[in-house]
Design an enzyme around this catalytic site. Structure first.
Site, mmCIF file in Angstrom:
data_model
loop_
_atom_site.group_PDB
_atom_site.id
_atom_site.type_symbol
_atom_site.label_atom_id
_atom_site.label_comp_id
_atom_site.label_asym_id
_atom_site.label_seq_id
_atom_site.Cartn_x
_atom_site.Cartn_y
_atom_site.Cartn_z
ATOM 1 N N CYS A 88 4.895 0.626 -7.821
ATOM 2 C CA CYS A 88 4.133 0.363 -6.602
ATOM 3 C C CYS A 88 5.044 -0.376 -5.635
ATOM 4 O O CYS A 88 5.432 -1.517 -5.887
ATOM 5 C CB CYS A 88 2.897 -0.467 -6.933
ATOM 6 S SG CYS A 88 1.859 -0.854 -5.515
ATOM 7 N N CYS A 96 -8.895 -7.656 0.114
ATOM 8 C CA CYS A 96 -7.507 -7.505 -0.321
ATOM 9 C C CYS A 96 -6.723 -8.792 -0.127
ATOM 10 O O CYS A 96 -6.639 -9.328 0.985
ATOM 11 C CB CYS A 96 -6.859 -6.358 0.473
ATOM 12 S SG CYS A 96 -5.141 -6.035 0.020
ATOM 13 N N CYS A 98 -8.023 -6.123 5.514
ATOM 14 C CA CYS A 98 -9.119 -5.655 4.670
ATOM 15 C C CYS A 98 -9.664 -6.859 3.907
ATOM 16 O O CYS A 98 -8.912 -7.591 3.269
ATOM 17 C CB CYS A 98 -8.633 -4.569 3.715
ATOM 18 S SG CYS A 98 -8.042 -3.083 4.561
ATOM 19 N N GLU A 112 6.813 -8.018 -2.837
ATOM 20 C CA GLU A 112 6.504 -7.855 -4.243
ATOM 21 C C GLU A 112 6.464 -6.374 -4.600
ATOM 22 O O GLU A 112 5.943 -5.548 -3.846
ATOM 23 C CB GLU A 112 5.167 -8.522 -4.578
ATOM 24 C CG GLU A 112 5.259 -10.039 -4.554
ATOM 25 C CD GLU A 112 4.027 -10.723 -5.108
ATOM 26 O OE1 GLU A 112 4.181 -11.855 -5.618
ATOM 27 O OE2 GLU A 112 2.928 -10.152 -5.042
ATOM 28 N N CYS A 144 0.737 -7.702 6.247
ATOM 29 C CA CYS A 144 -0.088 -6.561 6.640
ATOM 30 C C CYS A 144 -0.897 -6.936 7.868
ATOM 31 O O CYS A 144 -1.272 -8.102 8.049
ATOM 32 C CB CYS A 144 -1.006 -6.164 5.489
ATOM 33 S SG CYS A 144 -1.888 -4.605 5.724
ATOM 34 N N CYS A 168 -4.035 -4.153 -8.307
ATOM 35 C CA CYS A 168 -4.296 -3.583 -6.991
ATOM 36 C C CYS A 168 -4.946 -4.611 -6.073
ATOM 37 O O CYS A 168 -5.952 -5.228 -6.417
ATOM 38 C CB CYS A 168 -5.199 -2.364 -7.143
ATOM 39 S SG CYS A 168 -5.565 -1.526 -5.600
#
Length: 385
Positions: free
Chosen positions: A126, A140, A137, A112, A133, A362
């Site tokens: 972005c 997130c 986190c 994305e 990942c 974000c």
């Protein structure tokens, strides 16, 4: 020497496909033309410059459009290489003008990319550096998608090309750009893919192509300490640190990478970042989590932690996503937090949430092909423990 995470076994073998010239650095492009027999070595630099300008200044996707190159040479290029864009699986536009593209670069490889208007000089893109990942986190959404593999330089540059296609920004404008800034804040940890990220930055910043200043390219990391020096030396990019906590116990919980590279190591590496100055400040990103890290005591601790570092702090209201256990701090709490930082002399803008309605804000990016919720995943792991 930099280290790029080896994920070659994480993806299934693919059929050999033509090399996409969009992802090659200038020197790699020159060598590719020689190796393919498109031109002799003595003419390769000149030919590479021509091809480069057509790809990165004019944005062409067909060798036949390269009108100042002989037809037989164009045919040779077309037989050996490709300029194809990746597939756009989905395009969404938020009510606030934010655009999000779900891009498929290969079977099972979806990323994305988000364009945010009115950020930076004009608008920021972005970009993602990995599919998924490894950092996990806990606040997130992107971190709930398991890592598939690193993106190649071509796949990183392709995100910029897709955005500029949609924004109708070819050839590269000298002024009045709609896309003026690049932020490596999408899916993945850029410093676990530094080789490809560095090549992509070289391509994006080249003055005869897309020509974005390196000072308008920001790389955000959760704190891969051994790679910070190499990032600065190789890319001269602006540095952003995904911080979110001022002490190791809390940061261990929010950003598990902190267990490997605790705050004392991270802060020392930041202070030594090449080129750091009042004109090239580091940005600390701090997501505001209700009742977790948003107290006045935490704000004062943050001031002490970054004392003496040329810096600004981006305060990010937490963006909710399906299955999260966190809530966003109240607006008055965020303003009080910012006031403490401001009184200490630090710029601390509160980031306006953008694209929440299309999960483009974000921490919300995640391939639609991967639907595991973080809370369900944590419950399963706890049950198995």
């Amino acid at each position: 020497m930099s280290v790029t995470l080896d994920l070659s076994r994480a993806s299934s073998p693919a059929l050999k496909t033509p090399v996409n010239l969009s992802g090659l650095t200038r020197e790699a492009l020159r060598q590719a033309l020689i190796d393919a027999g498109v031109c002799p070595p003595e003419k390769a630099r000149m030919r590479a410059s021509q091809v480069w300008r057509w790809i990165h200044h004019y944005g062409v996707t067909d060798f036949a459009q390269m009108s100042d190159i002989a037809k037989d040479t164009r045919a040779a290029l077309a037989s050996a290489f490709t300029l194809a864009r990746p597939e756009i699986v989905e395009r969404q536009v938020s009510k606030d003008g934010t655009r999000k593209w779900l891009i498929r670069t290969a079977p099972g490889i979806e990323i994305e990319t988000v364009y945010i208007p009115d950020v930076g000089r004009a608008g920021a893109l972005c970009v993602s550096s990995q599919v998924g990942c490894t950092l996990n986190c806990t606040f997130c959404h992107t971190g709930t998608q398991k890592l598939v593999r690193n993106l190649t330089a071509a796949e990183i540059v392709a995100q910029v090309q897709v955005a500029r296609d949609d924004l109708e920004e070819w050839p590269s404008p000298k002024e009045d750009r709609r896309l003026s800034n690049i932020v490596f804040m999408g899916m993945g940890e850029p410093l676990y893919n530094l080789d490809h990220v560095a090549d992509a930055i070289d391509i994006i910043s080249d003055n005869e192509g897309i020509a974005l200043s390196r000072r308008r390219i920001t790389v955000s990391t959760s704190g891969v300490v051994p790679q910070l020096q190499a990032l600065g030396e190789r890319t001269a990019a602006m540095l952003a640190i995904s911080l979110h906590a001022t002490n190791d116990p809390l940061r261990d919980q929010l950003v598990p990478l902190n267990k490997k590279y605790p705050l004392d190591q991270l802060m020392a590496a930041i202070r030594a970042y090449p080129g750091l100055s009042n004109a090239r400040r580091v940005t600390f990103e701090y997501v505001m989590l209700k009742g977790v890290n948003d107290s006045p005591e935490e704000a004062r601790a943050l001031v002490r932690l970054i004392q003496g570092i040329p810096a600004k702090i981006n305060l990010i209201p937490f963006n909710p996503w399906p299955g999260t256990d966190y809530g966003c701090s109240d607006w008055k709490t965020i303003e009080a937090f910012a006031a403490i930082l401001n009184r200490a002399g630090y710029a601390s803008p509160i980031r306006t949430p953008r694209g929440r309605d299309i999960l483009a804000a974000c921490g919300q990016l995640k391939s639609e092909s991967e639907k595991v919720r973080a809370s369900a995943l944590r419950r399963a792991e706890q049950a198995a423990a």
